[in-house]
Design an enzyme around this catalytic site. Structure first.
Site, PDB file in Angstrom:
ATOM      1  CG  ASP A  53      -2.090  -0.979   1.056  1.00 16.35           C
ATOM      2  OD1 ASP A  53      -2.299  -1.482  -0.063  1.00 16.35           O
ATOM      3  OD2 ASP A  53      -2.782  -1.241   2.054  1.00 16.35           O
ATOM      4  N   GLY A  54       2.019   1.216   0.649  1.00 19.85           N
ATOM      5  CA  GLY A  54       2.896   2.379   0.672  1.00 19.85           C
ATOM      6  C   GLY A  54       3.372   2.753  -0.724  1.00 19.85           C
ATOM      7  CG  HIS A 104       5.834   7.052  -4.250  1.00 21.87           C
ATOM      8  ND1 HIS A 104       6.257   8.348  -4.025  1.00 21.87           N
ATOM      9  CD2 HIS A 104       6.581   6.588  -5.298  1.00 21.87           C
ATOM     10  CE1 HIS A 104       7.212   8.650  -4.896  1.00 21.87           C
ATOM     11  NE2 HIS A 104       7.422   7.607  -5.663  1.00 21.87           N
ATOM     12  CG  ASN A 149      -3.861   6.035   3.686  1.00 21.93           C
ATOM     13  OD1 ASN A 149      -4.853   5.607   3.112  1.00 21.93           O
ATOM     14  ND2 ASN A 149      -2.860   5.253   4.036  1.00 21.93           N
ATOM     15  CB  ALA A 209      -4.162   4.203   7.329  1.00 20.83           C
ATOM     16  CB  ALA A 257      -7.943   7.416  11.031  1.00 19.24           C
ATOM     17  CG  LEU A 258      -8.414   0.692  12.467  1.00 15.50           C
ATOM     18  CD1 LEU A 258      -9.898   0.737  12.782  1.00 15.50           C
ATOM     19  CD2 LEU A 258      -8.115  -0.420  11.456  1.00 15.50           C
TER      20      LEU A 258
END
Length: 297
Positions: free
Chosen positions: A73-74, A78, A147, A189, A191-192
């Site tokens: 995901d990173g 990007h 995100n 992400a 926030a979870l």
């Protein structure tokens, strides 16, 4: 249905054999379909692509009709920050840990890519954020985030004072470790981890989530997606604060005073295979509906 004749490949910056193997299989699949392929520096070096087929990400955005991201995901985050301006759709092949965004499995590359090229896909626009940071003496250009934008302390020994304004209206003041403004995409992400709600990606909303607030009454807020959010930083705390977009430091300003967060002008365009099930993805990634593995006695 788009006809993807020119395809860009962005590779994960990792020397693990699985990255090389996955890129090699993807390239063979695309060449068999007679697509023109361009690579970023990382992916191009791994498959020994001709120099003329290795381009910058911005050049890739200008010349490609589809970009395939090989990584986690990173890596996809990007790519999204660059490709959003050019509105190039993205497909992610997951070599990371979670795979909320990059959801094509490496073992299914040939089948999945062939289906997408044949038009068996669903497009999902994902809202992005634009953050502008100012100090008393300077201001920096917007930075993009798919995100979240996070205003946070970097000195672990103290809390910071923040004020939140939405549409110019004062909401609250807090002493905390910081505050997260997350899109629905970012709700799974950081926030979870901060106790924020899970938001369906189709919702046009934002989550405003405090990080370790020094009060029991401070709770996450869900606000309209086109809200204008301003975070003001206490004067005595400005040297203790950093602003990050998708985990990357957004500004070199030594003492940010205010952060303005708005919906970005472009969404990220994600492609999924037809039949994509968001709730199935949540069940798999968050361990819902199953029992924990038995522990040895």
């Amino acid at each position: 249905m788009a006809n993807f004749k020119t395809i860009g490949i962005i590779g994960k910056q990792d020397e693990a054999p699985k990255v090389w193997e996955t890129l090699d299989r993807l390239v063979k699949c695309l060449r068999a379909s007679r697509r023109k392929i361009f690579f970023d520096d990382v992916g191009g070096a791994k498959v020994a692509a001709p120099r003329e087929h290795i381009v910058s990400l911005r050049e890739m955005g200008r010349c490609c009709s589809l970009v395939i991201v090989v990584g986690g995901d990173g890596t996809l985050l990007h790519a999204a920050r660059t490709m959003a301006e050019f509105q190039v759709p993205l497909v992610g092949i997951n070599l990371g840990r979670l795979g909320f965004l990059a959801d094509v499995l490496p073992k299914e590359i040939e089948t999945s890519i062939e289906r997408i090229l044949a038009g068996e896909y669903e497009e999902e626009p994902r809202h992005m954020l634009a953050a502008r940071i100012s100090s008393e003496a300077a201001e920096v250009d917007d930075c993009l985030a798919l995100n979240d934008v996070v205003v946070h302390r970097w000195n672990p020994a103290r809390v910071i004072e923040l004020e939140t304004y939405i549409e110019g209206v004062f909401v609250n003041a807090q002493h905390s470790d910081g505050i997260i403004v997350a899109t629905p995409t970012g709700s799974t992400a950081y926030a979870l981890s901060g106790g924020g709600p899970l938001l369906h990606p189709a919702l046009d909303v934002l989550a405003v989530v405090p990080i370790c607030p020094h009060t029991l009454s401070n709770r996450p807020l869900v606000v309209a997606g086109d809200s204008h959010i301003e975070i003001r930083i206490g004067e005595q705390d400005r040297d203790q604060v950093r602003v990050t977009c998708d985990g990357l430091t957004a500004s070199q300003l030594k003492a940010p005073a205010r952060v303005f967060i708005n919906k970005a002008p472009w969404p990220t365009r994600l492609l999924h295979l037809k039949g994509h099930d968001h709730y199935k993805l949540l069940r798999a990634k968050l361990g819902w509906g199953g029992r924990p593995p038995c522990q040895p006695s």
